[in-house]
Motif scaffolding. Structure first.
Motif, PDB file in Angstrom:
ATOM      1  N   THR A 130       0.798  -1.225   0.000  1.00 43.23           N
ATOM      2  CA  THR A 130       0.000   0.000   0.000  1.00 43.23           C
ATOM      3  C   THR A 130       0.833   1.279   0.000  1.00 43.23           C
ATOM      4  OG1 THR A 130      -0.178  -0.154   2.409  1.00 43.23           O
ATOM      5  CG2 THR A 130      -1.975  -1.073   1.121  1.00 43.23           C
ATOM      6  N   ALA A 135       1.258   2.581  -8.365  1.00 49.22           N
ATOM      7  CA  ALA A 135      -0.205   2.513  -8.440  1.00 49.22           C
ATOM      8  C   ALA A 135      -0.762   1.418  -9.341  1.00 49.22           C
ATOM      9  CB  ALA A 135      -0.768   3.877  -8.833  1.00 49.22           C
ATOM     10  N   ARG A 138      -0.261  -1.863  -7.482  1.00 47.39           N
ATOM     11  CA  ARG A 138      -0.966  -1.822  -6.202  1.00 47.39           C
ATOM     12  C   ARG A 138      -2.469  -1.965  -6.410  1.00 47.39           C
ATOM     13  NH1 ARG A 138      -0.228   3.498  -4.704  1.00 47.39           N
ATOM     14  NH2 ARG A 138      -2.244   3.949  -5.687  1.00 47.39           N
ATOM     15  N   ASP A 139      -3.009  -1.221  -7.370  1.00 45.80           N
ATOM     16  CA  ASP A 139      -4.447  -1.253  -7.606  1.00 45.80           C
ATOM     17  C   ASP A 139      -4.900  -2.612  -8.118  1.00 45.80           C
ATOM     18  OD1 ASP A 139      -4.444   1.354  -6.786  1.00 45.80           O
ATOM     19  OD2 ASP A 139      -4.776   2.219  -8.789  1.00 45.80           O
ATOM     20  N   GLY A 143      -7.510  -4.547  -5.821  1.00 46.65           N
ATOM     21  CA  GLY A 143      -8.773  -4.821  -6.498  1.00 46.65           C
ATOM     22  C   GLY A 143      -9.107  -6.298  -6.514  1.00 46.65           C
ATOM     23  N   THR A 197     -13.851   1.971   0.232  1.00 45.14           N
ATOM     24  CA  THR A 197     -13.029   3.077  -0.262  1.00 45.14           C
ATOM     25  C   THR A 197     -11.981   3.534   0.741  1.00 45.14           C
ATOM     26  OG1 THR A 197     -14.675   4.691   0.487  1.00 45.14           O
ATOM     27  CG2 THR A 197     -14.840   3.910  -1.796  1.00 45.14           C
ATOM     28  N   THR A 252      -7.051   2.164  -0.663  1.00 48.73           N
ATOM     29  CA  THR A 252      -8.390   2.237  -1.216  1.00 48.73           C
ATOM     30  C   THR A 252      -8.550   1.199  -2.299  1.00 48.73           C
ATOM     31  OG1 THR A 252      -7.721   3.830  -2.911  1.00 48.73           O
ATOM     32  CG2 THR A 252      -8.525   4.718  -0.830  1.00 48.73           C
ATOM     33  N   VAL A 253      -9.775   0.767  -2.484  1.00 54.90           N
ATOM     34  CA  VAL A 253     -10.073  -0.127  -3.595  1.00 54.90           C
ATOM     35  C   VAL A 253     -10.239   0.721  -4.845  1.00 54.90           C
ATOM     36  CG1 VAL A 253     -11.740  -1.743  -4.539  1.00 54.90           C
ATOM     37  CG2 VAL A 253     -11.165  -1.834  -2.115  1.00 54.90           C
ATOM     38  N   PRO A 254      -9.481   0.441  -5.904  1.00 51.51           N
ATOM     39  CA  PRO A 254      -9.592   1.254  -7.110  1.00 51.51           C
ATOM     40  C   PRO A 254     -10.941   1.085  -7.757  1.00 51.51           C
ATOM     41  CG  PRO A 254      -8.277  -0.695  -7.535  1.00 51.51           C
ATOM     42  CD  PRO A 254      -8.522  -0.659  -6.040  1.00 51.51           C
TER      43      PRO A 254
END
Length: 256
Positions: A130, A135, A138-139, A143, A197, A252-254
Motif C-alpha cells: 500500500t 499505483a 498496487r491497484d 482490487g 473506499t 483504497t479499492v480502485p
C-alpha cells in the motif's frame, strides 16, 4: 481474539498483527514473531514478484492471471508462476525487497504453501503493497483481493475470518488453508476498514490448528476471533477522524 479462536478449535496456536497502514504501528499483536506456514498467503509474494519482474507494469496476460490467482486463490496459476519465476527464489527476492525478517522459503522448493512466515512479516507485506508499490500494480492486487470470490478455485469457502467476521465493513483479503500430517493451517489476512473506499488497517491472523481439523470448524474459529475486532475497527476509525489526516494515506479499492 485468541480465546475466541481456541473456544471453537481447542489447541490452536495463533499469531496476530493488526497495524495502522499509514504509520506501521501495531495496534493489536500476539505472537508476532512465531513462525507459521503461509499456505496460499504466499500468493501475495508470487504476485508482487511477477509484477516487479515487469517493472511494476504487468502486461495484460500477467495482470489477468494475477487477478484470478488472488481472487479465486487459483493453485494452478500459482504453480505456473512459481515455476516460471524461479520457485523459492521468488521468496528470497521478496524478503530482500520488502525487508522481511522471519520469512523463509519452503524446505521443499516444490511446495510453495510451506513457505514459513510470521504475523509481523505478513503485515509488512501489506504495508509494502500500500505504501511502496506503484499505483498500477498496487491497484491490481488490492482490487483482486477486494473481489475475492466466496468459493475458491478448489471449491473451498474462503469467506472465513475477515469476510464473515466483519460483514458490513470494507475488506480486501488473501486467505490461506492447508492440511498436513501434523497440523492444519488456516490464515485470514487483508486490508480492512469502515468501507471499501477506505482500508486503513492491515489485519493478519495466522493459525496452526490440530491435524485433522475440518475447514468448517477451523474457519469458524477464525471468524469468531475476527468478530472481536468489529468494535475495535470502529473505535480506531473514530479516533483517526478526530485528530489527523491519515485517511489520505489509507489503502483504497480502485474503481472498477
Amino acid at each position: 481474539m485468541q480465546t475466541a479462536i481456541q473456544a471453537v478449535s481447542p489447541g490452536t496456536e495463533v499469531g496476530i498483527d493488526v497495524i495502522d497502514i499509514s504509520s506501521g504501528t501495531t495496534l493489536v499483536g500476539l505472537n508476532l514473531d512465531q513462525p507459521f506456514y503461509t499456505a496460499s498467503v504466499v500468493k501475495l509474494l508470487i504476485a508482487l514478484d511477477a509484477m516487479n519482474q515487469q517493472g511494476w507494469q504487468p502486461d495484460s496476460d500477467i495482470a489477468a492471471r494475477l487477478r484470478t490467482m488472488l481472487s479465486a486463490s487459483d493453485d494452478n496459476i500459482a504453480d505456473a508462476l512459481w515455476d516460471e519465476n524461479g520457485g523459492d527464489s521468488i521468496v528470497a527476492r521478496m524478503i530482500d525487497a520488502i525487508g522481511l525478517t522471519a520469512t523463509l522459503p519452503p524446505a521443499d522448493p516444490e511446495q510453495w504453501g510451506e513457505t514459513v512466515t510470521t504475523a509481523r512479516d505478513v503485515a509488512a507485506v501489506y504495508r509494502f503493497l500500500t505504501t511502496a508499490v506503484p499505483a498500477p500494480s498496487r491497484d491490481l492486487v488490492i482490487g483482486a483481493l477486494h473481489e475475492a470470490s466466496k468459493i475458491s478455485a478448489d471449491g473451498t469457502d474462503q469467506y472465513f475470518g475477515i469476510p464473515d467476521g466483519l460483514t458490513g465493513l470494507g475488506w480486501a483479503v488473501k486467505q490461506g488453508w492447508m492440511s498436513m500430517d501434523t497440523s492444519t493451517t488456516l490464515d485470514t489476512t487483508g486490508l480492512v476498514g469502515p468501507s471499501a473506499t477506505q482500508l486503513p488497517y492491515a489485519v493478519v491472523v495466522l493459525t496452526a490448528q490440530p491435524a485433522g481439523t475440518d475447514w468448517t470448524t477451523g474457519g469458524s474459529a477464525l471468524t469468531a476471533g475476527i468478530d472481536v475486532l468489529r468494535g475495535f475497527v470502529g473505535e480506531q476509525r473514530q479516533a483517526r477522524n478526530l485528530g489527523n489526516d491519515d485517511e489520505k494515506t489509507a489503502a483504497t479499492v480502485p474503481p472498477a
